[in-house]
Design a protein around this motif. Structure first.
Motif, PDB file in Angstrom:
ATOM      1  N   PRO A 132     -13.408  37.004 122.256  1.00 47.54           N
ATOM      2  CA  PRO A 132     -13.716  35.758 121.561  1.00 47.54           C
ATOM      3  C   PRO A 132     -14.711  35.940 120.418  1.00 47.54           C
ATOM      4  O   PRO A 132     -15.837  35.447 120.462  1.00 47.54           O
ATOM      5  CB  PRO A 132     -14.294  34.888 122.674  1.00 47.54           C
ATOM      6  N   ALA A 133     -14.278  36.660 119.397  1.00 46.67           N
ATOM      7  CA  ALA A 133     -15.122  36.869 118.211  1.00 46.67           C
ATOM      8  C   ALA A 133     -14.214  37.258 117.057  1.00 46.67           C
ATOM      9  O   ALA A 133     -13.143  37.839 117.265  1.00 46.67           O
ATOM     10  CB  ALA A 133     -16.151  37.963 118.467  1.00 46.67           C
ATOM     11  N   SER A 134     -14.652  36.964 115.865  1.00 46.68           N
ATOM     12  CA  SER A 134     -13.846  37.303 114.685  1.00 46.68           C
ATOM     13  C   SER A 134     -13.738  38.824 114.537  1.00 46.68           C
ATOM     14  O   SER A 134     -14.621  39.563 115.005  1.00 46.68           O
ATOM     15  CB  SER A 134     -14.487  36.721 113.430  1.00 46.68           C
ATOM     16  N   PRO A 135     -12.680  39.305 113.899  1.00 50.20           N
ATOM     17  CA  PRO A 135     -12.569  40.745 113.664  1.00 50.20           C
ATOM     18  C   PRO A 135     -13.786  41.316 112.927  1.00 50.20           C
ATOM     19  O   PRO A 135     -14.240  42.411 113.251  1.00 50.20           O
ATOM     20  CB  PRO A 135     -11.296  40.873 112.833  1.00 50.20           C
ATOM     21  N   LEU A 152     -10.136  53.874 117.975  1.00 49.46           N
ATOM     22  CA  LEU A 152     -10.587  52.519 118.250  1.00 49.46           C
ATOM     23  C   LEU A 152     -10.204  51.659 117.053  1.00 49.46           C
ATOM     24  O   LEU A 152     -10.535  52.008 115.914  1.00 49.46           O
ATOM     25  CB  LEU A 152     -12.102  52.529 118.452  1.00 49.46           C
ATOM     26  N   ARG A 153      -9.477  50.552 117.300  1.00 47.72           N
ATOM     27  CA  ARG A 153      -8.999  49.669 116.233  1.00 47.72           C
ATOM     28  C   ARG A 153      -9.345  48.220 116.549  1.00 47.72           C
ATOM     29  O   ARG A 153      -9.298  47.809 117.701  1.00 47.72           O
ATOM     30  CB  ARG A 153      -7.490  49.747 116.088  1.00 47.72           C
ATOM     31  N   VAL A 154      -9.629  47.455 115.506  1.00 46.16           N
ATOM     32  CA  VAL A 154      -9.844  46.014 115.626  1.00 46.16           C
ATOM     33  C   VAL A 154      -8.779  45.325 114.785  1.00 46.16           C
ATOM     34  O   VAL A 154      -8.653  45.591 113.585  1.00 46.16           O
ATOM     35  CB  VAL A 154     -11.252  45.611 115.140  1.00 46.16           C
ATOM     36  N   HIS A 155      -8.006  44.443 115.443  1.00 55.29           N
ATOM     37  CA  HIS A 155      -6.928  43.711 114.766  1.00 55.29           C
ATOM     38  C   HIS A 155      -7.248  42.218 114.766  1.00 55.29           C
ATOM     39  O   HIS A 155      -7.779  41.701 115.755  1.00 55.29           O
ATOM     40  CB  HIS A 155      -5.602  43.883 115.516  1.00 55.29           C
ATOM     41  N   PRO A 156      -6.860  41.503 113.705  1.00 51.72           N
ATOM     42  CA  PRO A 156      -6.953  40.041 113.764  1.00 51.72           C
ATOM     43  C   PRO A 156      -5.898  39.497 114.726  1.00 51.72           C
ATOM     44  O   PRO A 156      -4.872  40.136 114.962  1.00 51.72           O
ATOM     45  CB  PRO A 156      -6.663  39.609 112.323  1.00 51.72           C
ATOM     46  N   VAL A 157      -6.171  38.343 115.295  1.00 58.60           N
ATOM     47  CA  VAL A 157      -5.197  37.641 116.130  1.00 58.60           C
ATOM     48  C   VAL A 157      -4.568  36.578 115.232  1.00 58.60           C
ATOM     49  O   VAL A 157      -5.285  35.710 114.715  1.00 58.60           O
ATOM     50  CB  VAL A 157      -5.863  36.999 117.366  1.00 58.60           C
ATOM     51  N   PRO A 158      -3.269  36.643 115.001  1.00 56.85           N
ATOM     52  CA  PRO A 158      -2.622  35.681 114.091  1.00 56.85           C
ATOM     53  C   PRO A 158      -2.937  34.226 114.459  1.00 56.85           C
ATOM     54  O   PRO A 158      -2.855  33.835 115.625  1.00 56.85           O
ATOM     55  CB  PRO A 158      -1.123  35.978 114.263  1.00 56.85           C
ATOM     56  N   GLY A 159      -3.346  33.473 113.457  1.00 50.02           N
ATOM     57  CA  GLY A 159      -3.647  32.059 113.644  1.00 50.02           C
ATOM     58  C   GLY A 159      -4.994  31.764 114.263  1.00 50.02           C
ATOM     59  O   GLY A 159      -5.307  30.605 114.533  1.00 50.02           O
ATOM     60  N   ALA A 216     -10.278  38.439 118.189  1.00 48.39           N
ATOM     61  CA  ALA A 216      -9.831  39.740 117.679  1.00 48.39           C
ATOM     62  C   ALA A 216      -9.225  40.519 118.838  1.00 48.39           C
ATOM     63  O   ALA A 216      -9.605  40.333 120.002  1.00 48.39           O
ATOM     64  CB  ALA A 216     -10.999  40.521 117.089  1.00 48.39           C
ATOM     65  N   GLU A 217      -8.308  41.394 118.523  1.00 46.66           N
ATOM     66  CA  GLU A 217      -7.760  42.305 119.520  1.00 46.66           C
ATOM     67  C   GLU A 217      -8.351  43.683 119.262  1.00 46.66           C
ATOM     68  O   GLU A 217      -8.354  44.165 118.128  1.00 46.66           O
ATOM     69  CB  GLU A 217      -6.242  42.382 119.436  1.00 46.66           C
ATOM     70  N   ILE A 218      -8.850  44.301 120.322  1.00 43.42           N
ATOM     71  CA  ILE A 218      -9.389  45.650 120.220  1.00 43.42           C
ATOM     72  C   ILE A 218      -8.424  46.570 120.955  1.00 43.42           C
ATOM     73  O   ILE A 218      -8.040  46.293 122.091  1.00 43.42           O
ATOM     74  CB  ILE A 218     -10.782  45.754 120.862  1.00 43.42           C
ATOM     75  N   GLN A 219      -8.048  47.641 120.294  1.00 40.18           N
ATOM     76  CA  GLN A 219      -7.165  48.628 120.906  1.00 40.18           C
ATOM     77  C   GLN A 219      -7.905  49.958 120.950  1.00 40.18           C
ATOM     78  O   GLN A 219      -8.438  50.416 119.945  1.00 40.18           O
ATOM     79  CB  GLN A 219      -5.885  48.776 120.096  1.00 40.18           C
ATOM     80  N   TRP A 220      -7.915  50.570 122.125  1.00 35.56           N
ATOM     81  CA  TRP A 220      -8.552  51.871 122.322  1.00 35.56           C
ATOM     82  C   TRP A 220      -7.484  52.781 122.894  1.00 35.56           C
ATOM     83  O   TRP A 220      -6.936  52.518 123.967  1.00 35.56           O
ATOM     84  CB  TRP A 220      -9.710  51.719 123.293  1.00 35.56           C
ATOM     85  N   SER A 221      -7.165  53.824 122.188  1.00 33.04           N
ATOM     86  CA  SER A 221      -6.102  54.734 122.617  1.00 33.04           C
ATOM     87  C   SER A 221      -6.590  56.172 122.522  1.00 33.04           C
ATOM     88  O   SER A 221      -7.543  56.465 121.803  1.00 33.04           O
ATOM     89  CB  SER A 221      -4.852  54.536 121.761  1.00 33.04           C
ATOM     90  N   GLY A 222      -5.915  57.046 123.262  1.00 33.37           N
ATOM     91  CA  GLY A 222      -6.314  58.444 123.235  1.00 33.37           C
ATOM     92  C   GLY A 222      -5.174  59.369 123.622  1.00 33.37           C
ATOM     93  O   GLY A 222      -4.236  58.978 124.313  1.00 33.37           O
TER      94      GLY A 222
END
Length: 135
Positions: free
Chosen positions: A11-14, A88-95, A100-106
């Protein structure tokens, strides 16, 4: 090579999320399992310490401010993996301006670690970030 990816909407802006996680040496600000982060080599390497006093050394291998993501490789750690590279990526949530959506991959070679164990570390980290953002 194994891989895993975990994502979470917070619950926060990108921009707010990126201001908290976009600094490579800022892990102690959001991750209770990291007590200390020392930037080295002009900020391209970070030396981390956990509560057990163990040292983790990581190198920044990619950083894109405009796209809000960075990747890093583990150089030294007490973890049962090798060849570890994480993003580590931060994506906007459409609308939504307030999420924000945070994606952590490895990707890694497991040396007695499973993809699920690594994913669990990512989930714990995203849970801690969520708590930081809602405190």
């Amino acid at each position: 090579m194994a891989s895993t990816s975990v994502s979470r909407t917070v619950p926060a802006s990108p921009d707010r999320v990126w201001s908290l996680i976009g600094g490579f040496a800022t892990l102690p600000d959001r991750l209770p399992s990291i007590l200390e982060s020392t930037p080295l080599e002009g900020g391209r390497v970070r030396r981390l310490k956990n509560p057990d006093g163990e040292v983790i050394t990581e190198r920044l291998v990619d950083f894109t401010e405009a796209e809000r993501h960075y990747s890093y490789a583990i150089l030294q750690a007490p973890f049962p993996v090798s060849g570890y590279v994480s993003t580590l990526r931060v994506h906007p949530v459409p609308g939504r301006d307030d999420a924000a959506e945070i994606q952590w991959s490895g990707r890694f070679h497991p040396d007695n670690a499973t993809e699920d164990e690594v994913a669990g570390l990512y989930r714990d980290g995203l849970d801690a970030l969520h708590k930081t953002l809602t405190a």
